[in-house]
Design a protein around this motif. Structure first.
Motif, PDB file in Angstrom:
ATOM      1  N   ALA A   1      32.774 -15.337 -39.196  1.00 51.61           N
ATOM      2  CA  ALA A   1      31.997 -15.338 -40.440  1.00 51.61           C
ATOM      3  C   ALA A   1      30.877 -14.300 -40.377  1.00 51.61           C
ATOM      4  CB  ALA A   1      31.411 -16.724 -40.705  1.00 51.61           C
ATOM      5  N   LEU A   2      30.219 -14.200 -39.223  1.00 53.92           N
ATOM      6  CA  LEU A   2      29.163 -13.190 -39.073  1.00 53.92           C
ATOM      7  C   LEU A   2      29.735 -11.788 -39.200  1.00 53.92           C
ATOM      8  CD1 LEU A   2      26.846 -14.384 -36.158  1.00 53.92           C
ATOM      9  CD2 LEU A   2      26.183 -13.881 -38.496  1.00 53.92           C
ATOM     10  N   LYS A   3      30.877 -11.539 -38.558  1.00 52.37           N
ATOM     11  CA  LYS A   3      31.481 -10.206 -38.614  1.00 52.37           C
ATOM     12  C   LYS A   3      31.935  -9.859 -40.028  1.00 52.37           C
ATOM     13  CE  LYS A   3      34.249  -9.159 -35.049  1.00 52.37           C
ATOM     14  NZ  LYS A   3      35.206  -9.373 -33.956  1.00 52.37           N
ATOM     15  N   LYS A   4      32.355 -10.863 -40.783  1.00 52.25           N
ATOM     16  CA  LYS A   4      32.787 -10.623 -42.159  1.00 52.25           C
ATOM     17  C   LYS A   4      31.589 -10.262 -43.038  1.00 52.25           C
ATOM     18  CE  LYS A   4      36.231 -13.083 -43.657  1.00 52.25           C
ATOM     19  NZ  LYS A   4      37.055 -14.173 -44.183  1.00 52.25           N
ATOM     20  N   ARG A   5      30.449 -10.906 -42.786  1.00 55.76           N
ATOM     21  CA  ARG A   5      29.256 -10.679 -43.606  1.00 55.76           C
ATOM     22  C   ARG A   5      28.475  -9.451 -43.151  1.00 55.76           C
ATOM     23  NH1 ARG A   5      25.604 -15.501 -45.849  1.00 55.76           N
ATOM     24  NH2 ARG A   5      27.552 -15.823 -46.918  1.00 55.76           N
ATOM     25  N   CYS A   6      28.482  -9.167 -41.867  1.00 57.30           N
ATOM     26  CA  CYS A   6      27.697  -8.062 -41.303  1.00 57.30           C
ATOM     27  C   CYS A   6      28.653  -7.035 -40.701  1.00 57.30           C
ATOM     28  CB  CYS A   6      26.738  -8.576 -40.241  1.00 57.30           C
ATOM     29  SG  CYS A   6      25.621  -9.853 -40.812  1.00 57.30           S
ATOM     30  N   TYR A   7      28.998  -6.042 -41.473  1.00 56.10           N
ATOM     31  CA  TYR A   7      29.985  -5.039 -41.096  1.00 56.10           C
ATOM     32  C   TYR A   7      29.650  -4.365 -39.760  1.00 56.10           C
ATOM     33  CZ  TYR A   7      33.176  -1.097 -41.512  1.00 56.10           C
ATOM     34  OH  TYR A   7      34.156  -0.169 -41.282  1.00 56.10           O
ATOM     35  N   ILE A   8      28.381  -4.189 -39.478  1.00 56.46           N
ATOM     36  CA  ILE A   8      27.976  -3.486 -38.253  1.00 56.46           C
ATOM     37  C   ILE A   8      28.483  -4.189 -36.995  1.00 56.46           C
ATOM     38  CG2 ILE A   8      25.732  -4.640 -38.038  1.00 56.46           C
ATOM     39  CD1 ILE A   8      24.626  -1.902 -37.098  1.00 56.46           C
TER      40      ILE A   8
ATOM     41  N   LYS B   1      31.368  -5.407 -36.428  1.00 61.35           N
ATOM     42  CA  LYS B   1      32.764  -5.064 -36.122  1.00 61.35           C
ATOM     43  C   LYS B   1      32.854  -3.873 -35.178  1.00 61.35           C
ATOM     44  CE  LYS B   1      34.857  -6.739 -40.349  1.00 61.35           C
ATOM     45  NZ  LYS B   1      35.626  -6.404 -41.540  1.00 61.35           N
ATOM     46  N   TYR B   2      31.916  -2.957 -35.278  1.00 59.74           N
ATOM     47  CA  TYR B   2      31.988  -1.709 -34.519  1.00 59.74           C
ATOM     48  C   TYR B   2      30.698  -1.458 -33.743  1.00 59.74           C
ATOM     49  CZ  TYR B   2      35.844  -1.313 -37.702  1.00 59.74           C
ATOM     50  OH  TYR B   2      36.978  -1.572 -38.403  1.00 59.74           O
ATOM     51  N   LEU B   3      30.183  -2.491 -33.148  1.00 57.92           N
ATOM     52  CA  LEU B   3      28.865  -2.433 -32.525  1.00 57.92           C
ATOM     53  C   LEU B   3      28.858  -1.757 -31.156  1.00 57.92           C
ATOM     54  CD1 LEU B   3      25.980  -3.507 -33.042  1.00 57.92           C
ATOM     55  CD2 LEU B   3      26.643  -5.569 -31.861  1.00 57.92           C
ATOM     56  N   ALA B   4      29.701  -2.175 -30.272  1.00 55.94           N
ATOM     57  CA  ALA B   4      29.621  -1.802 -28.860  1.00 55.94           C
ATOM     58  C   ALA B   4      29.675  -0.309 -28.559  1.00 55.94           C
ATOM     59  CB  ALA B   4      30.692  -2.544 -28.067  1.00 55.94           C
ATOM     60  N   PRO B   5      30.563   0.459 -29.147  1.00 56.53           N
ATOM     61  CA  PRO B   5      30.670   1.851 -28.713  1.00 56.53           C
ATOM     62  C   PRO B   5      29.444   2.710 -29.015  1.00 56.53           C
ATOM     63  CG  PRO B   5      32.578   1.217 -30.042  1.00 56.53           C
ATOM     64  CD  PRO B   5      31.578   0.117 -30.137  1.00 56.53           C
TER      65      PRO B   5
ATOM     66  N   VAL C   1      20.500  -6.147 -32.754  1.00 58.22           N
ATOM     67  CA  VAL C   1      21.310  -6.169 -33.974  1.00 58.22           C
ATOM     68  C   VAL C   1      21.990  -7.520 -34.127  1.00 58.22           C
ATOM     69  CG1 VAL C   1      23.385  -5.198 -35.063  1.00 58.22           C
ATOM     70  CG2 VAL C   1      21.641  -3.675 -34.098  1.00 58.22           C
ATOM     71  N   MET C   2      22.525  -8.051 -33.031  1.00 53.73           N
ATOM     72  CA  MET C   2      23.210  -9.346 -33.085  1.00 53.73           C
ATOM     73  C   MET C   2      22.245 -10.441 -33.528  1.00 53.73           C
ATOM     74  SD  MET C   2      26.207 -10.424 -32.582  1.00 53.73           S
ATOM     75  CE  MET C   2      26.765 -12.027 -33.014  1.00 53.73           C
ATOM     76  N   TYR C   3      21.074 -10.507 -32.918  1.00 50.79           N
ATOM     77  CA  TYR C   3      20.073 -11.510 -33.306  1.00 50.79           C
ATOM     78  C   TYR C   3      19.642 -11.338 -34.763  1.00 50.79           C
ATOM     79  CZ  TYR C   3      19.504 -13.477 -28.640  1.00 50.79           C
ATOM     80  OH  TYR C   3      19.716 -14.116 -27.459  1.00 50.79           O
TER      81      TYR C   3
END
Length: 157
Positions: free
Chosen positions: A74-81, A83-87, A97-99
């Motif tokens: 649900a978080l990944k669906k609402r917060c697009y960032i 999905k592609y955070l780690a690289p 960013v996660m918090y």
């Protein structure tokens, strides 16, 4: 090294003491799948439960893991960032960013009247003592967290 384990080694992790079958444990534990190492803080699902009690535990554990996975979905669906955070980010910025996304998600739920609990501004977080990495206290805590026997007891094997 995982910041989660470093916090446990250095005793900056919160005290989540609990008892199971008369045995006391200090650290919280995490429901994980089979790819994780055997650590005192990781509880893997039983592969072949041989009685009703263990089968019930396995099912409850799997339900809890699915709930967590759904929450992050649900978080990944609402917060697009997310999905592609780690690289793209170093560990500290990724954590921030996660918090931030979790806090924003909770604020949205509260605004919509769907909050799970109320915010308590008077709540105090207990202070923790930081051990220097490599110190005797740190190494002692590390040995407790890495104890494979505790892992097996928590897992019921």
């Amino acid at each position: 090294m995982s910041p989660l384990l470093v916090d446990m080694y250095s005793e900056t992790a919160p005290d989540y003491s609990f008892q199971v079958a008369g045995t006391s444990y200090r650290n919280e534990y995490y429901l994980v799948d089979e790819i994780y190492l055997e650590r005192a803080c990781f509880v893997k699902s039983l592969s072949c439960p041989n009685d009703r009690k263990r089968l019930k535990f396995k099912r409850a554990q799997e339900r809890a893991r699915k709930d967590v996975e759904r929450a992050f979905g649900a978080l990944k669906k609402r917060c697009y960032i997310l999905k592609y955070l780690a690289p793209y980010m170093e560990e500290k910025k990724m954590s921030d960013v996660m918090y931030t996304c979790i806090i924003l998600h909770n604020m949205i739920l509260e605004d919509e009247g769907n909050a799970v609990c109320e915010y308590n501004e008077n709540e105090t977080v207990p202070s923790t003592q930081v051990f220097e990495v490599g110190s005797a206290e740190y190494m002692s805590r590390r040995a407790l967290v890495n104890d494979v026997e505790t892992h097996h007891v928590l897992r019921g094997t």
